[in-house]
Design a protein around this motif. Sequence first.
Motif, PDB file in Angstrom:
ATOM      1  N   ASN A  46       0.816  -1.224   0.000  1.00 35.00           N
ATOM      2  CA  ASN A  46       0.000   0.000   0.000  1.00 35.00           C
ATOM      3  C   ASN A  46       0.851   1.276   0.000  1.00 35.00           C
ATOM      4  N   ILE A  47       2.071   1.187  -0.549  1.00 28.93           N
ATOM      5  CA  ILE A  47       2.984   2.332  -0.632  1.00 28.93           C
ATOM      6  C   ILE A  47       3.259   2.615  -2.118  1.00 28.93           C
ATOM      7  N   LYS A  48       2.938   3.820  -2.562  1.00 26.11           N
ATOM      8  CA  LYS A  48       3.034   4.145  -3.988  1.00 26.11           C
ATOM      9  C   LYS A  48       4.457   4.021  -4.524  1.00 26.11           C
ATOM     10  N   LYS A  49       5.464   4.399  -3.726  1.00 21.77           N
ATOM     11  CA  LYS A  49       6.859   4.281  -4.158  1.00 21.77           C
ATOM     12  C   LYS A  49       7.193   2.825  -4.460  1.00 21.77           C
ATOM     13  N   PHE A  50       6.733   1.920  -3.615  1.00 21.96           N
ATOM     14  CA  PHE A  50       6.976   0.494  -3.837  1.00 21.96           C
ATOM     15  C   PHE A  50       6.247   0.015  -5.091  1.00 21.96           C
ATOM     16  N   GLU A  51       5.080   0.574  -5.336  1.00 26.42           N
ATOM     17  CA  GLU A  51       4.303   0.181  -6.517  1.00 26.42           C
ATOM     18  C   GLU A  51       5.063   0.519  -7.798  1.00 26.42           C
ATOM     19  N   ILE A  52       5.669   1.697  -7.838  1.00 28.18           N
ATOM     20  CA  ILE A  52       6.482   2.091  -8.993  1.00 28.18           C
ATOM     21  C   ILE A  52       7.720   1.203  -9.103  1.00 28.18           C
ATOM     22  N   LYS A  55      10.678  -3.313 -11.627  1.00 24.55           N
ATOM     23  CA  LYS A  55      11.256  -4.642 -11.437  1.00 24.55           C
ATOM     24  C   LYS A  55      10.614  -5.665 -12.371  1.00 24.55           C
ATOM     25  N   ALA A  56       9.295  -5.594 -12.523  1.00 24.30           N
ATOM     26  CA  ALA A  56       8.599  -6.525 -13.414  1.00 24.30           C
ATOM     27  C   ALA A  56       9.046  -6.336 -14.862  1.00 24.30           C
ATOM     28  N   ILE A  57       9.201  -5.075 -15.270  1.00 24.30           N
ATOM     29  CA  ILE A  57       9.673  -4.797 -16.630  1.00 24.30           C
ATOM     30  C   ILE A  57      11.094  -5.333 -16.819  1.00 24.30           C
ATOM     31  N   LYS A  58      11.940  -5.098 -15.808  1.00 26.03           N
ATOM     32  CA  LYS A  58      13.317  -5.583 -15.874  1.00 26.03           C
ATOM     33  C   LYS A  58      13.371  -7.101 -15.973  1.00 26.03           C
ATOM     34  N   ASN A  59      12.439  -7.766 -15.310  1.00 23.06           N
ATOM     35  CA  ASN A  59      12.380  -9.229 -15.341  1.00 23.06           C
ATOM     36  C   ASN A  59      11.719  -9.767 -16.603  1.00 23.06           C
ATOM     37  N   ARG A  60      11.375  -8.853 -17.514  1.00 21.64           N
ATOM     38  CA  ARG A  60      10.842  -9.210 -18.834  1.00 21.64           C
ATOM     39  C   ARG A  60       9.594 -10.088 -18.743  1.00 21.64           C
ATOM     40  N   VAL A  61       8.655  -9.648 -17.938  1.00 21.28           N
ATOM     41  CA  VAL A  61       7.388 -10.381 -17.866  1.00 21.28           C
ATOM     42  C   VAL A  61       6.622 -10.179 -19.165  1.00 21.28           C
ATOM     43  N   ASP A  62       5.769 -11.132 -19.480  1.00 23.72           N
ATOM     44  CA  ASP A  62       4.991 -11.072 -20.722  1.00 23.72           C
ATOM     45  C   ASP A  62       3.640 -10.394 -20.525  1.00 23.72           C
ATOM     46  N   ALA A  63       3.200 -10.295 -19.264  1.00 23.96           N
ATOM     47  CA  ALA A  63       1.911  -9.671 -18.990  1.00 23.96           C
ATOM     48  C   ALA A  63       1.851  -9.259 -17.530  1.00 23.96           C
ATOM     49  N   ILE A  64       0.967  -8.320 -17.247  1.00 21.99           N
ATOM     50  CA  ILE A  64       0.757  -7.860 -15.882  1.00 21.99           C
ATOM     51  C   ILE A  64      -0.719  -7.972 -15.530  1.00 21.99           C
ATOM     52  N   VAL A  65      -0.980  -8.545 -14.372  1.00 22.73           N
ATOM     53  CA  VAL A  65      -2.301  -8.433 -13.750  1.00 22.73           C
ATOM     54  C   VAL A  65      -2.141  -7.379 -12.665  1.00 22.73           C
ATOM     55  N   LEU A  66      -2.986  -6.369 -12.692  1.00 21.72           N
ATOM     56  CA  LEU A  66      -2.799  -5.206 -11.829  1.00 21.72           C
ATOM     57  C   LEU A  66      -3.987  -4.966 -10.904  1.00 21.72           C
ATOM     58  N   SER A  67      -3.695  -4.915  -9.602  1.00 22.56           N
ATOM     59  CA  SER A  67      -4.660  -4.445  -8.603  1.00 22.56           C
ATOM     60  C   SER A  67      -3.983  -3.263  -7.907  1.00 22.56           C
ATOM     61  N   PRO A  68      -4.169  -2.055  -8.434  1.00 24.05           N
ATOM     62  CA  PRO A  68      -3.384  -0.899  -7.979  1.00 24.05           C
ATOM     63  C   PRO A  68      -3.811  -0.373  -6.614  1.00 24.05           C
ATOM     64  N   ILE A  69      -2.996   0.499  -6.063  1.00 24.23           N
ATOM     65  CA  ILE A  69      -3.323   1.141  -4.787  1.00 24.23           C
ATOM     66  C   ILE A  69      -4.570   1.994  -4.930  1.00 24.23           C
ATOM     67  N   ASN A  70      -4.652   2.740  -6.025  1.00 27.95           N
ATOM     68  CA  ASN A  70      -5.878   3.474  -6.325  1.00 27.95           C
ATOM     69  C   ASN A  70      -5.951   3.723  -7.828  1.00 27.95           C
ATOM     70  N   SER A  71      -7.038   4.328  -8.256  1.00 27.44           N
ATOM     71  CA  SER A  71      -7.295   4.495  -9.685  1.00 27.44           C
ATOM     72  C   SER A  71      -6.332   5.474 -10.346  1.00 27.44           C
ATOM     73  N   SER A  72      -5.812   6.426  -9.583  1.00 21.27           N
ATOM     74  CA  SER A  72      -4.868   7.388 -10.157  1.00 21.27           C
ATOM     75  C   SER A  72      -3.473   6.789 -10.304  1.00 21.27           C
ATOM     76  N   SER A  73      -3.042   5.988  -9.326  1.00 22.75           N
ATOM     77  CA  SER A  73      -1.715   5.364  -9.438  1.00 22.75           C
ATOM     78  C   SER A  73      -1.678   4.343 -10.573  1.00 22.75           C
ATOM     79  N   ALA A  74      -2.849   3.778 -10.902  1.00 18.89           N
ATOM     80  CA  ALA A  74      -2.918   2.820 -12.014  1.00 18.89           C
ATOM     81  C   ALA A  74      -2.509   3.465 -13.329  1.00 18.89           C
ATOM     82  N   VAL A  75      -2.806   4.763 -13.477  1.00 17.79           N
ATOM     83  CA  VAL A  75      -2.486   5.470 -14.721  1.00 17.79           C
ATOM     84  C   VAL A  75      -0.991   5.422 -14.996  1.00 17.79           C
TER      85      VAL A  75
END
Length: 323
Positions: A68-74, A79-99
């Motif tokens: 629940n910390i926005k800095k960690f979310e970023i 980290k996920a991008i660096k690990n070259r994931v093929d897809a993301i399932v996202l449950s964001p902290i809030n609707s604005s941070s999802a953007v």
Amino acid sequence: MNLIKTTLLVTFFVTFLGAVEVNSSVSKKKIAYIVSDIRIPFWEIMSRGIKNSAAKLGYKVSIYSSNNIKKFEIQNTIKAIKNRVDAIVLSPINSSSAVTILKFAKSANIPVVICDIGADEGDYVSFISSDNQDGAYKIGQVLTKKMRELGWDKNGSVGIISIPQKRANGKARTAGFMRAMSQSGIKVDGLKQQVDFSYKETYDFSKELIEKNENLRAIWLQGSDRYKAALDAIKDAGKENKVLLIVFDAEPEFLELIPKGIIIGAAMQQPYVFGENAVLVLDNFFNKKNVKKHIQLSILPISTDNIEKNTPLIKRNVLGILE
């Protein structure tokens, strides 16, 4: 780090990495679940649905909890991008941070499925949500019925402890519940927004609602995991059997507490089904099949009247208990 600097950093980072490769073998595809806080049971159950469905379809899943910390979310997104994931399932902290997360994923050409908490804007494959407004409206009707039975509907009022109202689902829950209260003529007196979702916060909010309104007859908690804090505050105030508790979502203990009337009812989302559907949507996307832009799941309005017949459904779809 402000948003502009962060955006520039990630854009550079993604460019440096190069385009994320799409593996030819489904069995090698990696899915990242970026979640606001895996410690909250709702999200943990959803993660089980994701992992179970992924295992059946041959995907690998990694969990990135932001606590629940926005800095960690970023940081988790990077980290996920660096690990070259093929897809993301996202449950964001809030609707604005999802953007912000959606912008980063788009820069890396990573498809995203959003679960439960929506996004103010951005590109994504699909948004899976519960019908929060309808679910809140129906659980409001459950409360209305109980207050009428007790003769509390004329002079009694209700206090709300809500999830953040910046969240699209939070706004929908409040709107649905307020509609039920308005139709019944029951007054809503006080709304407290959760910030850290702690026991102390919920206890203090409950205590404050009780102390400030002598006519308070019910508290509606827009979550489930801190129900004990609300019950303790009611007990400590000497208001047992005088102030009702009704909640959103569910905990395993509710299978006992609702029949006993300790909790009047719960609007139960189906997080395990959320998780299953998220991976199925991505599988369809990868296989170039049609994908619905918005999938809306029903919410179960559970009370003493219907919990027994719905228990098998609650165990699997709501609590993720596979028997």
